[in-house]
Scaffold this motif. Structure first.
Motif, short mmCIF file in Angstrom:
data_model
loop_
_atom_site.label_atom_id
_atom_site.label_comp_id
_atom_site.label_asym_id
_atom_site.label_seq_id
_atom_site.Cartn_x
_atom_site.Cartn_y
_atom_site.Cartn_z
N GLU A 295 29.62 29.81 26.81
CA GLU A 295 29.63 28.84 27.45
C GLU A 295 30.25 27.14 26.94
N ASN A 296 30.83 27.39 25.39
CA ASN A 296 30.99 26.31 24.17
C ASN A 296 32.57 26.54 25.01
N ALA B 7 27.49 31.82 14.88
CA ALA B 7 26.87 32.77 15.89
C ALA B 7 27.61 34.62 15.93
N ILE C 73 22.73 36.34 22.48
CA ILE C 73 23.09 35.10 22.23
C ILE C 73 24.40 33.86 21.60
N ALA C 74 24.51 35.07 20.74
CA ALA C 74 26.40 35.11 21.00
C ALA C 74 27.41 34.46 21.56
N ASN D 235 25.88 35.19 32.16
CA ASN D 235 24.65 34.52 31.37
C ASN D 235 23.01 34.10 31.51
N GLN E 258 30.51 26.76 16.33
CA GLN E 258 28.81 27.37 16.36
C GLN E 258 29.27 28.80 16.69
N ALA E 259 29.97 28.81 17.79
CA ALA E 259 30.46 29.94 18.35
C ALA E 259 30.63 30.79 17.19
N ILE F 4 26.66 31.49 24.05
CA ILE F 4 27.36 30.48 22.72
C ILE F 4 28.61 30.50 22.94
N ARG G 39 20.01 35.74 29.15
CA ARG G 39 18.60 34.85 29.12
C ARG G 39 17.33 35.64 30.18
N MET H 5 31.64 22.86 18.37
CA MET H 5 31.18 23.70 19.50
C MET H 5 31.93 25.26 18.91
#
Length: 387
Positions: free
Chosen positions: A333-334, A306, A326-327, A374, A302-303, A330, A378, A299
Motif C-alpha cells: 500500500e505504501n 516491517a 502486516i508487512a 490486502n 516503514q515498508a 504496509i 486483514r 513510507m
C-alpha cells in the motif's frame, strides 16, 4: 541522490551489503533504464538480466546446498529481493515467480527425485516456472477452485482453466493446484502438480494488463493434460496445508520488492524536483514539495522496517504469521501511495509516458491485489485478534 543516501544499511551483514552492491552492478549493465522502458513498452520478459542473475549464482540463494543452492537466510533473501525491487520491480516479480511462487513448492514438498530434476535448472536459469492457482470464478477463494485431476494409469489427467497467471508465457513448467477429490470438503482434496508447458492440451493465452507488463498475466487452459505420477508435488489431497506453509516467504518477497521500489520512486522524484524550475527556482525549494518527498521517504522506511522485521523473526525459527500479513499490507500500500505522490510531484510530466513515474504508478497498483489481496491479509489479522 542515490540509494545509499536514503537507505541505512546498519544491521545488514557484510554479505548482505555485498549482495546489494553486486546485484546493482549486474543490473546496471544488463538492464539500464532505457532497456526497462523498452521492455515495458514491448511487453518483453527481462531475459538478459534474469539470466545474468542466474549466471552469477543469485538464484541459488533460495535453495538448499545439496541441490546446488546457497541455503541463504531470510534476511539474505530480503536484501536480494529489495534490491531487485529497487532497480526494477518487474524483474523482482520475474525472479519471485520462478524461485518462490512455483519453485518453493518443489523445494518444500517435492520428492527427492523431483528436486534433483528441477532445482538445478532453476538455479542456472534454464528452467523457468509459474504458479497456477486463481481461476475465473474463484480469485481469492482458492479453496473453491474447479480444475480437476483424475487419476489414471501412471499419473493424472487435468482439466480446467486458470487465470491471472504471471510469467506462464515464458514458463517451462507450471505448478498447478487441482482438485483430486470432488467429494472432499473445500479445504481437502486439493493436490499440486508440476505440468510441462509443452504437454499436449496446454494452452497459454497472454492477457493485456495495466502494469507489470514484462511478466504479464496469462490464461492457462488445461484440456486432458496428462501429468505423470512423478510430477505430483507432495501427498495427494494435502495441498491446502502446504499452501499455508508457503505463504510466509511469498509475502516476505512481495513486501521486499515493494519496499525497494519505494526508494527508487522517492529518489527519482527528489532528483526531478531539484531539476524542475518554476517561479525561477527548483520546485524542491518549496516546502510543499519537500514535505511530499519526506512523506514518501517515511513510507519507504516503514515498508522496509516491517519487511526486515519479518525476516528476522523467520530467521529466529518463528512463524511470523501476523508480521507477514502486516508487512505485505504496509509495503504494497505504501508503494502505491509513494508512486501516487511521486506522480503529483512530477505534475504533467508524471502523466507522460516518456517518464518512468507512470510505470511505477501502474506497476505498484497490483501489489495490494496479488499474492493474497490486502483484504484477505486483514481477514487473517482479524482472526489472529480473535475477532
Amino acid at each position: 541522490m542515490n540509494m545509499k543516501t536514503l537507505v541505512n544499511t546498519t544491521g545488514l551483514s557484510e554479505d548482505q551489503t555485498m549482495i546489494r552492491e553486486a546485484v546493482l552492478e549486474i543490473l546496471q549493465g544488463t538492464l539500464p533504464r532505457e532497456e526497462i522502458r523498452r521492455l515495458d513498452d514491448t511487453k518483453e520478459y527481462p531475459l538478459a538480466a534474469y539470466q545474468a542473475l542466474a549466471d552469477s549464482g543469485f538464484l541459488g540463494l533460495f535453495f538448499e546446498e545439496q541441490y546446488g543452492g546457497a541455503g541463504a537466510s531470510y534476511k539474505d533473501l530480503t536484501s536480494f529481493m529489495e534490491t531487485l525491487g529497487y532497480h526494477y520491480a518487474g524483474l523482482g516479480q520475474a525472479v519471485m515467480i520462478t524461485t518462490i511462487y512455483a519453485g518453493g513448492h518443489v523445494s518444500k514438498f517435492g520428492s527427492d527425485e523431483l528436486k534433483a530434476r528441477i532445482i538445478p535448472g532453476i538455479i542456472d536459469g534454464s528452467i523457468k516456472m509459474s504458479l497456477a492457482m486463481s481461476e475465473p470464478g474463484t480469485g481469492s477463494d482458492v479453496a473453491g477452485l474447479k480444475t480437476k485431476a483424475v487419476k489414471t494409469d501412471g499419473g493424472y489427467v487435468l482439466n480446467g482453466t486458470k487465470v491471472w497467471i504471471s510469467g506462464a508465457h515464458v514458463a517451462d513448467y507450471i505448478v498447478v493446484i487441482a482438485r483430486t477429490d470432488a467429494s472432499a470438503s473445500r479445504h481437502e482434496g486439493l493436490t499440486t502438480f508440476l505440468v510441462d508447458t509443452k504437454s499436449a492440451g496446454v494452452t497459454i493465452n497472454p492477457l493485456s494488463m495495466l502494469g507489470r507488463r514484462t511478466t504479464h498475466a496469462n490464461e492457462v487452459v488445461l484440456e486432458d493434460v496428462f501429468v505423470p505420477e512423478a510430477n505430483r508435488i507432495g501427498e495427494e489431497g494435502k495441498t491446502w496445508k502446504n499452501l499455508m506453509k508457503c505463504l510466509a516467504m511469498e509475502r516476505l518477497g512481495l513486501a521486499a520488492i515493494s519496499a525497494g521500489n519505494c526508494y527508487r520512486i522517492v529518489e527519482d522524484a527528489a532528483e526531478y524536483a531539484t531539476q524542475r524550475v518554476q517561479f525561477d527556482q527548483p520546485i524542491s525549494s518549496f516546502q510543499v514539495i519537500q514535505h511530499k518527498l519526506v512523506d514518501m521517504w517515511i513510507m519507504a522506511e516503514q515498508a522496509r522496517q516491517a519487511t526486515y522485521r519479518v525476516a528476522e523473526i523467520l530467521d529466529a525459527g518463528e512463524h511470523a504469521i501476523e508480521e507477514t500479513s502486516i508487512a505485505k499490507i504496509i509495503a504494497t500500500e505504501n508503494n502505491f501511495k509513494v508512486a501516487d505522490i511521486g506522480l503529483q510531484v512530477y505534475g504533467g510530466s508524471g502523466y507522460a509516458m516518456e517518464y518512468d513515474m507512470q510505470m511505477y504508478f501502474r506497476d505498484s497498483r497490483v501489489g495490494p491485489i496479488g499474492g493474497g489481496t490486502n483484504e484477505i491479509q486483514r481477514n487473517v489479522l482479524a482472526k489472529r485478534m480473535g475477532l
